[in-house]
Design a protein around this motif. Sequence first.
Motif, PDB file in Angstrom:
ATOM      1  N   PRO A 113       3.700  -0.090 -36.061  1.00 40.83           N
ATOM      2  CA  PRO A 113       4.815  -1.032 -36.211  1.00 40.83           C
ATOM      3  C   PRO A 113       6.003  -0.533 -37.014  1.00 40.83           C
ATOM      4  CG  PRO A 113       2.998  -1.637 -37.646  1.00 40.83           C
ATOM      5  CD  PRO A 113       2.495  -0.526 -36.767  1.00 40.83           C
ATOM      6  N   SER A 114       5.902   0.632 -37.663  1.00 43.51           N
ATOM      7  CA  SER A 114       7.011   1.016 -38.528  1.00 43.51           C
ATOM      8  C   SER A 114       7.218   2.520 -38.652  1.00 43.51           C
ATOM      9  CB  SER A 114       6.784   0.441 -39.938  1.00 43.51           C
ATOM     10  OG  SER A 114       5.622   1.009 -40.518  1.00 43.51           O
ATOM     11  N   HIS A 115       6.882   3.279 -37.612  1.00 45.80           N
ATOM     12  CA  HIS A 115       7.017   4.726 -37.760  1.00 45.80           C
ATOM     13  C   HIS A 115       7.790   5.348 -36.615  1.00 45.80           C
ATOM     14  CE1 HIS A 115       5.930   8.909 -38.710  1.00 45.80           C
ATOM     15  NE2 HIS A 115       5.781   8.432 -39.929  1.00 45.80           N
ATOM     16  N   GLU A 116       8.464   6.479 -36.912  1.00 50.34           N
ATOM     17  CA  GLU A 116       9.351   7.098 -35.928  1.00 50.34           C
ATOM     18  C   GLU A 116       8.625   7.632 -34.697  1.00 50.34           C
ATOM     19  OE1 GLU A 116       8.255  10.260 -39.008  1.00 50.34           O
ATOM     20  OE2 GLU A 116       8.920   8.171 -39.042  1.00 50.34           O
ATOM     21  N   ARG A 117       7.312   7.873 -34.766  1.00 51.69           N
ATOM     22  CA  ARG A 117       6.595   8.382 -33.609  1.00 51.69           C
ATOM     23  C   ARG A 117       6.589   7.360 -32.475  1.00 51.69           C
ATOM     24  NH1 ARG A 117       1.288  11.726 -34.770  1.00 51.69           N
ATOM     25  NH2 ARG A 117       0.510   9.761 -35.596  1.00 51.69           N
ATOM     26  N   THR A 118       6.825   6.102 -32.805  1.00 51.65           N
ATOM     27  CA  THR A 118       6.919   5.059 -31.785  1.00 51.65           C
ATOM     28  C   THR A 118       7.931   5.422 -30.718  1.00 51.65           C
ATOM     29  OG1 THR A 118       6.195   3.242 -33.224  1.00 51.65           O
ATOM     30  CG2 THR A 118       7.659   2.670 -31.414  1.00 51.65           C
ATOM     31  N   GLU A 119       9.078   5.946 -31.104  1.00 56.81           N
ATOM     32  CA  GLU A 119      10.120   6.301 -30.134  1.00 56.81           C
ATOM     33  C   GLU A 119       9.668   7.441 -29.239  1.00 56.81           C
ATOM     34  OE1 GLU A 119      12.722   4.427 -29.631  1.00 56.81           O
ATOM     35  OE2 GLU A 119      11.925   3.164 -31.254  1.00 56.81           O
ATOM     36  N   PHE A 120       8.894   8.372 -29.786  1.00 58.97           N
ATOM     37  CA  PHE A 120       8.352   9.473 -28.979  1.00 58.97           C
ATOM     38  C   PHE A 120       7.471   8.922 -27.864  1.00 58.97           C
ATOM     39  CE2 PHE A 120       4.562  12.072 -28.173  1.00 58.97           C
ATOM     40  CZ  PHE A 120       5.137  13.232 -27.663  1.00 58.97           C
ATOM     41  N   TYR A 121       6.571   8.001 -28.217  1.00 60.59           N
ATOM     42  CA  TYR A 121       5.676   7.425 -27.216  1.00 60.59           C
ATOM     43  C   TYR A 121       6.448   6.613 -26.175  1.00 60.59           C
ATOM     44  CZ  TYR A 121       1.489   8.684 -29.908  1.00 60.59           C
ATOM     45  OH  TYR A 121       0.484   9.365 -30.553  1.00 60.59           O
ATOM     46  N   LYS A 122       7.458   5.897 -26.600  1.00 67.27           N
ATOM     47  CA  LYS A 122       8.252   5.121 -25.655  1.00 67.27           C
ATOM     48  C   LYS A 122       8.929   6.037 -24.646  1.00 67.27           C
ATOM     49  CE  LYS A 122       9.465   1.126 -28.555  1.00 67.27           C
ATOM     50  NZ  LYS A 122      10.580   0.414 -29.207  1.00 67.27           N
ATOM     51  N   ASP A 123       9.511   7.115 -25.126  1.00 63.75           N
ATOM     52  CA  ASP A 123      10.201   8.051 -24.239  1.00 63.75           C
ATOM     53  C   ASP A 123       9.230   8.721 -23.271  1.00 63.75           C
ATOM     54  OD1 ASP A 123      12.587   7.484 -25.483  1.00 63.75           O
ATOM     55  OD2 ASP A 123      12.541   9.228 -26.813  1.00 63.75           O
ATOM     56  N   LYS A 124       8.036   9.053 -23.749  1.00 62.18           N
ATOM     57  CA  LYS A 124       7.098   9.803 -22.921  1.00 62.18           C
ATOM     58  C   LYS A 124       6.347   8.931 -21.919  1.00 62.18           C
ATOM     59  CE  LYS A 124       3.438  13.268 -23.102  1.00 62.18           C
ATOM     60  NZ  LYS A 124       2.661  14.201 -23.969  1.00 62.18           N
ATOM     61  N   TYR A 125       5.990   7.707 -22.321  1.00 62.02           N
ATOM     62  CA  TYR A 125       5.078   6.926 -21.490  1.00 62.02           C
ATOM     63  C   TYR A 125       5.668   5.634 -20.921  1.00 62.02           C
ATOM     64  CZ  TYR A 125       1.470   9.988 -23.452  1.00 62.02           C
ATOM     65  OH  TYR A 125       0.718  11.070 -23.823  1.00 62.02           O
ATOM     66  N   ARG A 126       6.935   5.390 -21.154  1.00 58.27           N
ATOM     67  CA  ARG A 126       7.522   4.129 -20.692  1.00 58.27           C
ATOM     68  C   ARG A 126       7.334   3.919 -19.187  1.00 58.27           C
ATOM     69  NH1 ARG A 126      11.475   1.603 -23.560  1.00 58.27           N
ATOM     70  NH2 ARG A 126      12.128   3.602 -24.444  1.00 58.27           N
ATOM     71  N   GLU A 127       7.463   4.977 -18.391  1.00 57.16           N
ATOM     72  CA  GLU A 127       7.371   4.867 -16.931  1.00 57.16           C
ATOM     73  C   GLU A 127       6.010   5.303 -16.390  1.00 57.16           C
ATOM     74  OE1 GLU A 127       9.796   3.398 -15.421  1.00 57.16           O
ATOM     75  OE2 GLU A 127      11.006   3.345 -17.247  1.00 57.16           O
ATOM     76  N   SER A 128       5.063   5.579 -17.277  1.00 53.43           N
ATOM     77  CA  SER A 128       3.757   6.075 -16.846  1.00 53.43           C
ATOM     78  C   SER A 128       2.961   5.003 -16.098  1.00 53.43           C
ATOM     79  CB  SER A 128       2.949   6.555 -18.056  1.00 53.43           C
ATOM     80  OG  SER A 128       1.625   6.884 -17.676  1.00 53.43           O
ATOM     81  N   LYS A 129       2.249   5.422 -15.049  1.00 47.62           N
ATOM     82  CA  LYS A 129       1.385   4.520 -14.314  1.00 47.62           C
ATOM     83  C   LYS A 129       0.011   4.407 -14.957  1.00 47.62           C
ATOM     84  CE  LYS A 129       3.605   5.403  -9.841  1.00 47.62           C
ATOM     85  NZ  LYS A 129       3.408   5.865  -8.443  1.00 47.62           N
ATOM     86  N   LEU A 130      -0.278   5.310 -15.902  1.00 44.43           N
ATOM     87  CA  LEU A 130      -1.596   5.351 -16.522  1.00 44.43           C
ATOM     88  C   LEU A 130      -1.613   4.750 -17.926  1.00 44.43           C
ATOM     89  CD1 LEU A 130      -2.584   9.013 -15.563  1.00 44.43           C
ATOM     90  CD2 LEU A 130      -3.081   6.905 -14.300  1.00 44.43           C
ATOM     91  N   VAL A 131      -0.434   4.555 -18.499  1.00 47.45           N
ATOM     92  CA  VAL A 131      -0.319   4.105 -19.891  1.00 47.45           C
ATOM     93  C   VAL A 131       0.495   2.823 -19.967  1.00 47.45           C
ATOM     94  CG1 VAL A 131       0.441   4.723 -22.226  1.00 47.45           C
ATOM     95  CG2 VAL A 131      -0.422   6.509 -20.679  1.00 47.45           C
ATOM     96  N   ARG A 132       0.048   1.902 -20.795  1.00 45.63           N
ATOM     97  CA  ARG A 132       0.816   0.707 -21.105  1.00 45.63           C
ATOM     98  C   ARG A 132       1.067   0.695 -22.616  1.00 45.63           C
ATOM     99  NH1 ARG A 132       0.987   1.248 -16.545  1.00 45.63           N
ATOM    100  NH2 ARG A 132       0.572  -0.242 -14.849  1.00 45.63           N
TER     101      ARG A 132
END
Length: 281
Positions: A113-132
């Motif tokens: 809920p409060s760390h910069e790695r959140t943006e990394f995951y959003k960029d990498k998996y936002r369009e993934s069919k395997l990850v929500r």
Amino acid sequence: NLTSKGELPAIPDCLMAWNEIMAQEAHEIHGVPQDHIKVVGGPQYETYRKASQRLARSTFLERLNINPESKIISFAANAAWMYPGEEKVVNTIVEAISSGYFGNATLLLRLHPSHERTEFYKDKYRESKLVRLDEPDAGFAAEGVRSIGTNQQICEFVEFLTYSDVIINLASTVTLDAICFDTPVICLGFNSSSDGSERYGNQNHFLVNHFRPIVVSDAVYLPASEGELLRNILSALETNSNKSTERRELANKMIPNLKTGEIIAETIVNFLEAKNSVGGP
């Protein structure tokens, strides 16, 4: 965390604890007289249990666009400083899902809920069919001093705990949150960081007194490698009753199902009445 946060600045006249284990720690480590301690349960767990009664799996699946036939492998993300090798572990799970190792499965990544790695995951998996991606508000940050999460956010968290088929985390309170609903739990016992860091995410992390009751319970999986992690996930998915007896026993010890709000109120009233009856402040 009575075993790891230093001494109490003063001995309280009334101390309320989650469970008998913490009550014993307060007495033996901090010298709180036993007759000053009252076991009341964990307040949030009363809330979680009540919330679960009005939730539906279909709403959870629709919110996150997850196929009802898919097994849900959930991962509670950490701050980068806490577990530097996390991205590699997540990628390993995604690759295993892609290969069909778990059958029909989806990775549900609950973002920190409060760390910069959140943006990394959003960029990498936002369009993934395997990850929500499941994103809590800042009220769920352990270091937060803001208001707690909204009622909607709390309900979404309880959905995550209830309807995941297995939940993976490092060694956070999410472990207890999951066993509250008899959900299989995996705590990472290794670190795949490219820099070789071993400060966090190794088996020694689980030897501290604070986590010891969970380890000795045998209620959670503690994989020491990525290969063991994948095997543990598969075991939990294939037979979710594995370790169920141990999970329920641990839940009864650590987060007993009590009417916590009523007990807290009653304890405070009784304490104040007793103090007043002897002329106390």
